[in-house]
Design a protein around this motif. Sequence first.
Motif, PDB file in Angstrom:
ATOM      1  N   TRP A 219       0.158   5.693 -17.220  1.00 28.09           N
ATOM      2  CA  TRP A 219      -1.181   6.107 -17.659  1.00 28.09           C
ATOM      3  C   TRP A 219      -2.292   5.474 -16.813  1.00 28.09           C
ATOM      4  CZ3 TRP A 219      -3.497   1.596 -19.197  1.00 28.09           C
ATOM      5  CH2 TRP A 219      -2.641   0.565 -19.594  1.00 28.09           C
ATOM      6  N   ALA A 220      -1.946   4.491 -15.998  1.00 28.81           N
ATOM      7  CA  ALA A 220      -2.964   3.821 -15.167  1.00 28.81           C
ATOM      8  C   ALA A 220      -2.928   4.305 -13.724  1.00 28.81           C
ATOM      9  CB  ALA A 220      -2.748   2.310 -15.210  1.00 28.81           C
ATOM     10  N   ILE A 221      -1.942   5.140 -13.391  1.00 31.06           N
ATOM     11  CA  ILE A 221      -1.774   5.539 -11.986  1.00 31.06           C
ATOM     12  C   ILE A 221      -2.711   6.683 -11.631  1.00 31.06           C
ATOM     13  CG2 ILE A 221      -0.174   6.530 -10.301  1.00 31.06           C
ATOM     14  CD1 ILE A 221       2.092   5.041 -11.706  1.00 31.06           C
ATOM     15  N   GLY A 222      -3.594   6.408 -10.690  1.00 27.59           N
ATOM     16  CA  GLY A 222      -4.492   7.449 -10.180  1.00 27.59           C
ATOM     17  C   GLY A 222      -5.504   7.943 -11.200  1.00 27.59           C
ATOM     18  N   THR A 223      -5.642   7.210 -12.298  1.00 25.79           N
ATOM     19  CA  THR A 223      -6.527   7.674 -13.368  1.00 25.79           C
ATOM     20  C   THR A 223      -7.853   6.927 -13.390  1.00 25.79           C
ATOM     21  OG1 THR A 223      -5.545   6.049 -14.859  1.00 25.79           O
ATOM     22  CG2 THR A 223      -4.592   8.267 -14.879  1.00 25.79           C
TER      23      THR A 223
ATOM     24  N   GLY B 129       0.700  -2.272 -10.424  1.00 28.08           N
ATOM     25  CA  GLY B 129       0.137  -1.075  -9.789  1.00 28.08           C
ATOM     26  C   GLY B 129      -0.455  -0.147 -10.824  1.00 28.08           C
ATOM     27  N   GLY B 130      -1.553   0.495 -10.460  1.00 28.70           N
ATOM     28  CA  GLY B 130      -2.219   1.433 -11.371  1.00 28.70           C
ATOM     29  C   GLY B 130      -3.715   1.219 -11.321  1.00 28.70           C
ATOM     30  N   SER B 131      -4.393   2.018 -10.466  1.00 26.36           N
ATOM     31  CA  SER B 131      -5.860   1.956 -10.339  1.00 26.36           C
ATOM     32  C   SER B 131      -6.389   0.582  -9.936  1.00 26.36           C
ATOM     33  CB  SER B 131      -6.532   2.444 -11.631  1.00 26.36           C
ATOM     34  OG  SER B 131      -6.225   3.803 -11.863  1.00 26.36           O
ATOM     35  N   VAL B 132      -5.606  -0.118  -9.110  1.00 26.87           N
ATOM     36  CA  VAL B 132      -6.112  -1.399  -8.578  1.00 26.87           C
ATOM     37  C   VAL B 132      -7.217  -1.082  -7.566  1.00 26.87           C
ATOM     38  CG1 VAL B 132      -5.556  -3.462  -7.234  1.00 26.87           C
ATOM     39  CG2 VAL B 132      -3.909  -2.566  -8.897  1.00 26.87           C
ATOM     40  N   SER B 133      -8.309  -1.834  -7.649  1.00 28.14           N
ATOM     41  CA  SER B 133      -9.429  -1.612  -6.727  1.00 28.14           C
ATOM     42  C   SER B 133      -9.967  -2.958  -6.280  1.00 28.14           C
ATOM     43  CB  SER B 133     -10.537  -0.824  -7.423  1.00 28.14           C
ATOM     44  OG  SER B 133     -11.162  -1.661  -8.386  1.00 28.14           O
TER      45      SER B 133
ATOM     46  N   GLY C 176      12.195   4.173  -7.262  1.00 29.05           N
ATOM     47  CA  GLY C 176      11.924   4.321  -8.691  1.00 29.05           C
ATOM     48  C   GLY C 176      10.471   4.538  -9.043  1.00 29.05           C
ATOM     49  N   HIS C 177       9.671   4.988  -8.078  1.00 31.11           N
ATOM     50  CA  HIS C 177       8.265   5.252  -8.433  1.00 31.11           C
ATOM     51  C   HIS C 177       8.221   6.312  -9.541  1.00 31.11           C
ATOM     52  CE1 HIS C 177       4.089   6.401  -8.240  1.00 31.11           C
ATOM     53  NE2 HIS C 177       3.877   5.250  -7.621  1.00 31.11           N
ATOM     54  N   SER C 178       7.268   6.176 -10.433  1.00 31.74           N
ATOM     55  CA  SER C 178       7.226   7.105 -11.583  1.00 31.74           C
ATOM     56  C   SER C 178       7.025   8.551 -11.145  1.00 31.74           C
ATOM     57  CB  SER C 178       6.130   6.700 -12.558  1.00 31.74           C
ATOM     58  OG  SER C 178       4.881   6.735 -11.920  1.00 31.74           O
TER      59      SER C 178
ATOM     60  N   GLY D  75       0.858  -1.188   0.000  1.00 29.10           N
ATOM     61  CA  GLY D  75       0.000   0.000   0.000  1.00 29.10           C
ATOM     62  C   GLY D  75       0.887   1.228   0.000  1.00 29.10           C
ATOM     63  N   ASN D  76       0.821   2.007  -1.073  1.00 29.99           N
ATOM     64  CA  ASN D  76       1.627   3.221  -1.172  1.00 29.99           C
ATOM     65  C   ASN D  76       0.727   4.415  -0.868  1.00 29.99           C
ATOM     66  OD1 ASN D  76       3.214   5.371  -1.878  1.00 29.99           O
ATOM     67  ND2 ASN D  76       3.380   4.847  -4.059  1.00 29.99           N
ATOM     68  N   PHE D  77       0.892   4.968   0.345  1.00 28.46           N
ATOM     69  CA  PHE D  77       0.010   6.073   0.753  1.00 28.46           C
ATOM     70  C   PHE D  77       0.379   7.379   0.048  1.00 28.46           C
ATOM     71  CE2 PHE D  77      -0.910   4.185   5.307  1.00 28.46           C
ATOM     72  CZ  PHE D  77      -1.364   3.018   4.713  1.00 28.46           C
ATOM     73  N   LYS D  78       1.546   7.419  -0.591  1.00 25.61           N
ATOM     74  CA  LYS D  78       2.061   8.649  -1.223  1.00 25.61           C
ATOM     75  C   LYS D  78       2.057   9.772  -0.174  1.00 25.61           C
ATOM     76  CE  LYS D  78       0.684   6.755  -5.573  1.00 25.61           C
ATOM     77  NZ  LYS D  78       0.314   6.928  -6.956  1.00 25.61           N
ATOM     78  N   MET D  79       1.775  11.031  -0.564  1.00 27.43           N
ATOM     79  CA  MET D  79       1.833  12.115   0.428  1.00 27.43           C
ATOM     80  C   MET D  79       0.428  12.349   1.002  1.00 27.43           C
ATOM     81  SD  MET D  79       3.677  15.836   0.007  1.00 27.43           S
ATOM     82  CE  MET D  79       2.271  16.652  -0.716  1.00 27.43           C
TER      83      MET D  79
ATOM     84  N   TYR E 291       5.339  -3.338 -11.619  1.00 26.10           N
ATOM     85  CA  TYR E 291       5.073  -2.753 -12.938  1.00 26.10           C
ATOM     86  C   TYR E 291       3.887  -1.802 -12.801  1.00 26.10           C
ATOM     87  CZ  TYR E 291       3.137  -2.094 -17.541  1.00 26.10           C
ATOM     88  OH  TYR E 291       2.608  -1.498 -18.669  1.00 26.10           O
ATOM     89  N   GLU E 292       4.164  -0.524 -13.055  1.00 24.92           N
ATOM     90  CA  GLU E 292       3.112   0.485 -12.911  1.00 24.92           C
ATOM     91  C   GLU E 292       3.077   1.361 -14.158  1.00 24.92           C
ATOM     92  OE1 GLU E 292       2.401   1.111  -8.342  1.00 24.92           O
ATOM     93  OE2 GLU E 292       3.605   2.709  -9.171  1.00 24.92           O
ATOM     94  N   PRO E 293       2.201   1.035 -15.105  1.00 25.25           N
ATOM     95  CA  PRO E 293       2.088   1.902 -16.283  1.00 25.25           C
ATOM     96  C   PRO E 293       1.615   3.293 -15.845  1.00 25.25           C
ATOM     97  CG  PRO E 293       0.344   0.215 -16.262  1.00 25.25           C
ATOM     98  CD  PRO E 293       1.248  -0.080 -15.114  1.00 25.25           C
TER      99      PRO E 293
ATOM    100  N   PHE F 168       0.060  -6.768  -5.884  1.00 32.54           N
ATOM    101  CA  PHE F 168      -0.285  -5.401  -6.302  1.00 32.54           C
ATOM    102  C   PHE F 168       0.490  -4.361  -5.506  1.00 32.54           C
ATOM    103  CE2 PHE F 168      -4.284  -7.917  -6.693  1.00 32.54           C
ATOM    104  CZ  PHE F 168      -4.320  -7.947  -8.082  1.00 32.54           C
ATOM    105  N   LEU F 169       0.688  -3.217  -6.141  1.00 31.94           N
ATOM    106  CA  LEU F 169       1.105  -2.025  -5.407  1.00 31.94           C
ATOM    107  C   LEU F 169      -0.061  -1.042  -5.558  1.00 31.94           C
ATOM    108  CD1 LEU F 169       3.181  -0.622  -3.697  1.00 31.94           C
ATOM    109  CD2 LEU F 169       4.327   0.174  -5.760  1.00 31.94           C
ATOM    110  N   VAL F 170      -0.693  -0.760  -4.444  1.00 31.91           N
ATOM    111  CA  VAL F 170      -1.962  -0.039  -4.451  1.00 31.91           C
ATOM    112  C   VAL F 170      -1.758   1.379  -3.936  1.00 31.91           C
ATOM    113  CG1 VAL F 170      -4.345  -0.128  -3.621  1.00 31.91           C
ATOM    114  CG2 VAL F 170      -3.044  -2.259  -3.903  1.00 31.91           C
ATOM    115  N   GLY F 171      -2.253   2.359  -4.673  1.00 33.24           N
ATOM    116  CA  GLY F 171      -2.161   3.748  -4.230  1.00 33.24           C
ATOM    117  C   GLY F 171      -3.435   4.146  -3.502  1.00 33.24           C
ATOM    118  N   GLY F 172      -4.304   4.846  -4.204  1.00 33.22           N
ATOM    119  CA  GLY F 172      -5.527   5.406  -3.609  1.00 33.22           C
ATOM    120  C   GLY F 172      -6.325   4.422  -2.763  1.00 33.22           C
ATOM    121  N   ALA F 173      -6.514   3.220  -3.268  1.00 28.95           N
ATOM    122  CA  ALA F 173      -7.370   2.264  -2.552  1.00 28.95           C
ATOM    123  C   ALA F 173      -6.717   1.743  -1.272  1.00 28.95           C
ATOM    124  CB  ALA F 173      -7.744   1.103  -3.469  1.00 28.95           C
TER     125      ALA F 173
END
Length: 249
Positions: free
Chosen positions: A169-173, A210-214, A93-95, A9-13, A165-167, A230-235
């Motif tokens: 174009w799929a991150i947070g979109t 990773g990329g908009s996994v829900s 190396g996060h995009s 789980g990547n909480f980011k900022m 692997y995090e395309p 998975f590497l999950v951001g928002g969710a």
Amino acid sequence: MGRKFFVGGNFKMNGTIKSIKEIVHNLSTSKLDPDTEVVIAPPSLYLLLAREHLGPNIEVAAQNVFDKPHGAFTGEISVTQLKDSNITWTLLGHSERRTILREQDDFVATKTKAALDGGIGVILCCGESLEEREQGVTTEVVTRQLEAVNKTIGKDGWKNVVIAYEPIWAIGTGKVATTEQAQEVHAAIRKWLSEAVSSEVAEETRIIYGGSVSEKNCRELAKQSDVDGFLVGGASLKPEFVQIINAKV
Ligand code: G3P
């Protein structure tokens, strides 16, 4: 033995003391698949808070780490400091760091080596932009990013690396890669590992998506033979993260 499913789980900022305590409480009191390795990456300010409130079945990751052990590097944290705080993983190396903070392949590679040498596992992110995908150079971009690391860490380094692997174009979109798109790139990464490193490393290395996994799309993605988690951001900030952790159950 197969590859253990891995969910980060990547909480980011994002997050506050209150919200991170709530997320950690939810994780600690939920039934999690014991066959899945779970790691959360809060902002550095909250690493110790998360560590303190989590049980031993969940590890904590930094979102970044520097490649020097100590000294005059304002704003950075070291591998030694992570170890000292019982933080056992780091993302690298996060995009968002590659694009917004202009981190180059070589710098990501040096930091990966420093983390591994210091005994910290690395969730190594790679992925192409929409433009690169449209140009048909996805595999080239991803393997170039991984090759820089391979040159630096050598064959033995890979055992403490999880490739994410995090395309871009799929991150947070909300635009998740299709199961076929994810499987295709994961298989290409595994093929590259087998050719550039070794067949054992290819067989053993977890490659997570990773990329908009829900909670809605995780089960189908998890069925793909080369998707090991998975590497999950928002969710990962929401209670639904538990369903993603349990995608294989
Ligand atoms: O590192 C996780 C990531 O970049 C994906 O973010 O919000 O699309 O799940 P998100």
